[in-house]
Motif scaffolding. Structure first.
Motif, PDB file in Angstrom:
ATOM      1  N   VAL A   1     -13.194  -8.935   2.234  1.00 37.85           N
ATOM      2  CA  VAL A   1     -12.139  -8.883   3.249  1.00 37.85           C
ATOM      3  C   VAL A   1     -10.988  -9.806   2.873  1.00 37.85           C
ATOM      4  O   VAL A   1     -11.151 -10.779   2.135  1.00 37.85           O
ATOM      5  CB  VAL A   1     -12.681  -9.261   4.650  1.00 37.85           C
ATOM      6  CG1 VAL A   1     -13.785  -8.309   5.067  1.00 37.85           C
ATOM      7  CG2 VAL A   1     -13.171 -10.705   4.679  1.00 37.85           C
TER       8      VAL A   1
ATOM      9  N   ASN B   1     -15.537   2.437   7.199  1.00 33.73           N
ATOM     10  CA  ASN B   1     -15.224   1.593   8.356  1.00 33.73           C
ATOM     11  C   ASN B   1     -15.404   2.355   9.665  1.00 33.73           C
ATOM     12  O   ASN B   1     -15.845   1.789  10.679  1.00 33.73           O
ATOM     13  CB  ASN B   1     -13.791   1.075   8.265  1.00 33.73           C
ATOM     14  CG  ASN B   1     -13.518   0.314   6.982  1.00 33.73           C
ATOM     15  OD1 ASN B   1     -14.450  -0.158   6.333  1.00 33.73           O
ATOM     16  ND2 ASN B   1     -12.246   0.205   6.606  1.00 33.73           N
TER      17      ASN B   1
ATOM     18  N   CYS C   1      -9.362   2.383  10.172  1.00 31.24           N
ATOM     19  CA  CYS C   1     -10.473   2.964  10.929  1.00 31.24           C
ATOM     20  C   CYS C   1      -9.924   4.039  11.865  1.00 31.24           C
ATOM     21  O   CYS C   1      -8.901   3.824  12.526  1.00 31.24           O
ATOM     22  CB  CYS C   1     -11.183   1.882  11.739  1.00 31.24           C
ATOM     23  SG  CYS C   1     -12.558   2.489  12.741  1.00 31.24           S
TER      24      CYS C   1
ATOM     25  N   GLY D   1     -12.250   3.385   3.023  1.00 30.94           N
ATOM     26  CA  GLY D   1     -11.828   3.217   4.406  1.00 30.94           C
ATOM     27  C   GLY D   1     -12.653   4.035   5.374  1.00 30.94           C
ATOM     28  O   GLY D   1     -12.870   3.632   6.529  1.00 30.94           O
TER      29      GLY D   1
ATOM     30  N   ASP E   1      -9.370  -9.700   9.932  1.00 28.51           N
ATOM     31  CA  ASP E   1      -9.809  -9.311   8.583  1.00 28.51           C
ATOM     32  C   ASP E   1      -9.544  -7.833   8.318  1.00 28.51           C
ATOM     33  O   ASP E   1      -9.617  -6.998   9.232  1.00 28.51           O
ATOM     34  CB  ASP E   1     -11.319  -9.542   8.415  1.00 28.51           C
ATOM     35  CG  ASP E   1     -11.677 -10.995   8.141  1.00 28.51           C
ATOM     36  OD1 ASP E   1     -10.797 -11.728   7.653  1.00 28.51           O
ATOM     37  OD2 ASP E   1     -12.836 -11.373   8.409  1.00 28.51           O
ATOM     38  N   MET E   2      -9.273  -7.529   7.058  1.00 28.10           N
ATOM     39  CA  MET E   2      -9.225  -6.146   6.588  1.00 28.10           C
ATOM     40  C   MET E   2     -10.299  -5.980   5.512  1.00 28.10           C
ATOM     41  O   MET E   2     -10.329  -6.747   4.545  1.00 28.10           O
ATOM     42  CB  MET E   2      -7.852  -5.815   5.990  1.00 28.10           C
ATOM     43  CG  MET E   2      -6.772  -5.638   7.011  1.00 28.10           C
ATOM     44  SD  MET E   2      -5.187  -5.203   6.221  1.00 28.10           S
ATOM     45  CE  MET E   2      -4.678  -6.816   5.658  1.00 28.10           C
ATOM     46  N   MET E   3     -11.169  -4.997   5.686  1.00 33.53           N
ATOM     47  CA  MET E   3     -12.169  -4.698   4.659  1.00 33.53           C
ATOM     48  C   MET E   3     -11.499  -3.838   3.586  1.00 33.53           C
ATOM     49  O   MET E   3     -11.090  -2.699   3.846  1.00 33.53           O
ATOM     50  CB  MET E   3     -13.360  -3.957   5.279  1.00 33.53           C
ATOM     51  CG  MET E   3     -14.152  -4.817   6.245  1.00 33.53           C
ATOM     52  SD  MET E   3     -15.689  -4.029   6.812  1.00 33.53           S
ATOM     53  CE  MET E   3     -15.039  -2.880   8.011  1.00 33.53           C
ATOM     54  N   LEU E   4     -11.405  -4.393   2.360  1.00 34.57           N
ATOM     55  CA  LEU E   4     -10.650  -3.731   1.294  1.00 34.57           C
ATOM     56  C   LEU E   4     -11.508  -3.322   0.104  1.00 34.57           C
ATOM     57  O   LEU E   4     -11.025  -2.671  -0.819  1.00 34.57           O
ATOM     58  CB  LEU E   4      -9.508  -4.645   0.827  1.00 34.57           C
ATOM     59  CG  LEU E   4      -8.464  -4.974   1.906  1.00 34.57           C
ATOM     60  CD1 LEU E   4      -7.439  -5.963   1.376  1.00 34.57           C
ATOM     61  CD2 LEU E   4      -7.774  -3.704   2.396  1.00 34.57           C
TER      62      LEU E   4
ATOM     63  N   SER F   1      -9.120  -3.473   9.803  1.00 36.63           N
ATOM     64  CA  SER F   1      -9.403  -2.504   8.743  1.00 36.63           C
ATOM     65  C   SER F   1      -8.959  -1.105   9.134  1.00 36.63           C
ATOM     66  O   SER F   1      -8.906  -0.758  10.323  1.00 36.63           O
ATOM     67  CB  SER F   1     -10.905  -2.473   8.443  1.00 36.63           C
ATOM     68  OG  SER F   1     -11.398  -3.760   8.163  1.00 36.63           O
TER      69      SER F   1
ATOM     70  N   VAL G   1     -14.591  -4.160  13.074  1.00 33.51           N
ATOM     71  CA  VAL G   1     -13.959  -3.885  11.775  1.00 33.51           C
ATOM     72  C   VAL G   1     -12.606  -4.573  11.643  1.00 33.51           C
ATOM     73  O   VAL G   1     -11.883  -4.358  10.667  1.00 33.51           O
ATOM     74  CB  VAL G   1     -13.805  -2.362  11.532  1.00 33.51           C
ATOM     75  CG1 VAL G   1     -15.167  -1.693  11.467  1.00 33.51           C
ATOM     76  CG2 VAL G   1     -12.929  -1.712  12.603  1.00 33.51           C
TER      77      VAL G   1
END
Length: 395
Positions: free
Chosen positions: A266, A223, A238, A220, A288-291, A236, A233
């Motif tokens: 994502v 981000n 952040c 995380g 979107d969530m960057m995972l 996400s 981002v």
């Protein structure tokens, strides 16, 4: 390691040896769920006992607030210790007088566990009177609890000022591994720093950019750095209030190469097996969530490791607890382990999430050294002086 006296330097025969160990083990439904910390102190106990010393174990457990309480008693651990040692372990109830009586009854080679040191109000205060009373129970002090060395408590720092002091085997191994990683490493040196938040690792990042050749940022916290570069981002994790701090770290990195993800996995929701896709960090949508780190980023890190000689790792690349967001962490862990086993890479890893991830990948035993120290490991990487270590130094 010339700064420290080790067990090889110590005459223990007939001596009362106060040994600070870490027995703050995880317990589920009354059963120890991970015996790693017990296993790591066994060699020190055996060495002292085999040399004819009387082994008196000092340890804390939990966070008792108002003196003795049954929930935080160490009594139940004597069975686990005895099983791992193959040797009986006696127990002394709370109190200096009770401890003194139990110690007086010991024979050379005996092992005695004293009650939770934090039941004493003077422990965490490093109270001089309490330190003096404890010191009277022993002739020699051994610290084998690196994980508690960032605390200036009576049993981690005070006793080392009162008695001849030595580093135990686990403490020695930890100090040697960490010194090899940052103080006298084989270069190039890379560090992987992941996890959720930049804010918890500002000092770590500030120290590492001065120590390592390549700093790989994941999880995380990556981000926040991407947002600092103007990347969208989405939803996400952040820390938008730390964008200026992230920019400052990037600007002041100097000769240290900072590596950020170029793509990410994502999803629209944060749950296991949620529909996901890999996208460039320039194509993250608003919802979107960057995972996890993406496949191109995984290969970038893999190529960096192939030209690296020493790796320090603290923090995962993504939400490794949930599939499919464990892919980045698992892939890099397995490559680092394979290179270690081939003799091409020295790998030092620590921190609770990192150790869990390496265990999940099945490669923890294949790293050069895994630290179970948590806070002390992090503070060492941050460049801080650890009171329990400093007190052991030859002055």
């Amino acid at each position: 390691m010339a700064d420290f006296k080790t067990l090889h330097d110590a005459p223990f025969a007939g001596k009362r040896v106060l040994v600070r160990v870490d027995l703050n083990v995880p317990v589920e439904n009354g059963v120890v769920s991970d015996t790693t910390r017990i296993e790591r102190v066994v060699p020190t106990i055996r060495t002292i006992a085999d040399k004819g010393g009387k082994v008196i174990l000092l340890a804390h457990f939990g966070r008792p607030k108002a003196g003795p309480d049954e929930a935080n008693s160490l009594n139940f651990l004597t069975t686990y210790l005895a099983d791992h040692l193959g040797h009986p372990v006696a127990f002394a109830p709370h109190g200096i007088e009770a401890s003194s009586r139990a110690i007086a009854a010991m024979q050379p080679g005996d092992v005695l566990l004293l009650e939770n040191t934090r039941f004493h109000s003077g422990e965490e205060k490093n109270d001089p009177d309490f330190v003096t009373a404890l010191a009277a129970l022993g002739d020699v002090y051994v610290n084998d609890a690196f994980s508690a060395a960032h605390r200036a408590h009576a049993t981690t720092e005070g006793l080392a000022r009162k008695l001849p002091a030595y580093a135990g085997h686990s403490m020695t191994a930890e100090l040697e591994a960490l010194s090899k990683a940052l103080d006298r490493p084989d270069r190039p040196v890379a560090a992987i720093v992941g996890g959720a938040k930049v804010s918890t690792k500002l000092e770590l990042l500030g120290n590492l950019v001065k120590k390592v050749d390549i700093l790989i940022i994941g999880g995380g916290m990556a981000n926040t750095f991407l947002a600092a570069q103007g990347k969208a981002v989405g939803k996400s994790l952040c820390e938008h209030d730390l964008l200026d701090t992230a920019r400052k770290i990037l600007a002041e990195a100097g000769a240290c190469e900072i590596v950020l993800p170029v793509d990410a996995v994502v999803a629209k929701e944060f749950k296991a097996n949620a529909p996901s896709r890999a996208v460039s960090v320039d194509a993250v949508e608003a919802d979107d969530m960057m995972l996890d780190t993406g496949p191109t980023s995984i290969e970038n890190v893999a190529s960096i490791l192939r030209r690296t000689k020493t790796l320090v790792w603290n923090g995962p690349f993504g939400a490794f607890e949930m599939k499919p967001f464990d892919a980045g962490t698992m892939a890099i862990a397995k490559q680092a382990a394979a290179m270690t086993q081939a003799g091409d890479l020295v790998t030092i890893a620590g921190g609770g999430d990192t150790v869990s991830a390496l265990n999940a990948a099945g490669v923890a035993a294949e790293f050069t050294y895994i630290s179970t120290a948590g806070g002390a490991f992090l503070e060492w990487l941050e460049g801080k002086t650890l009171p329990g270590v400093h007190a052991l130094r030859n002055h």
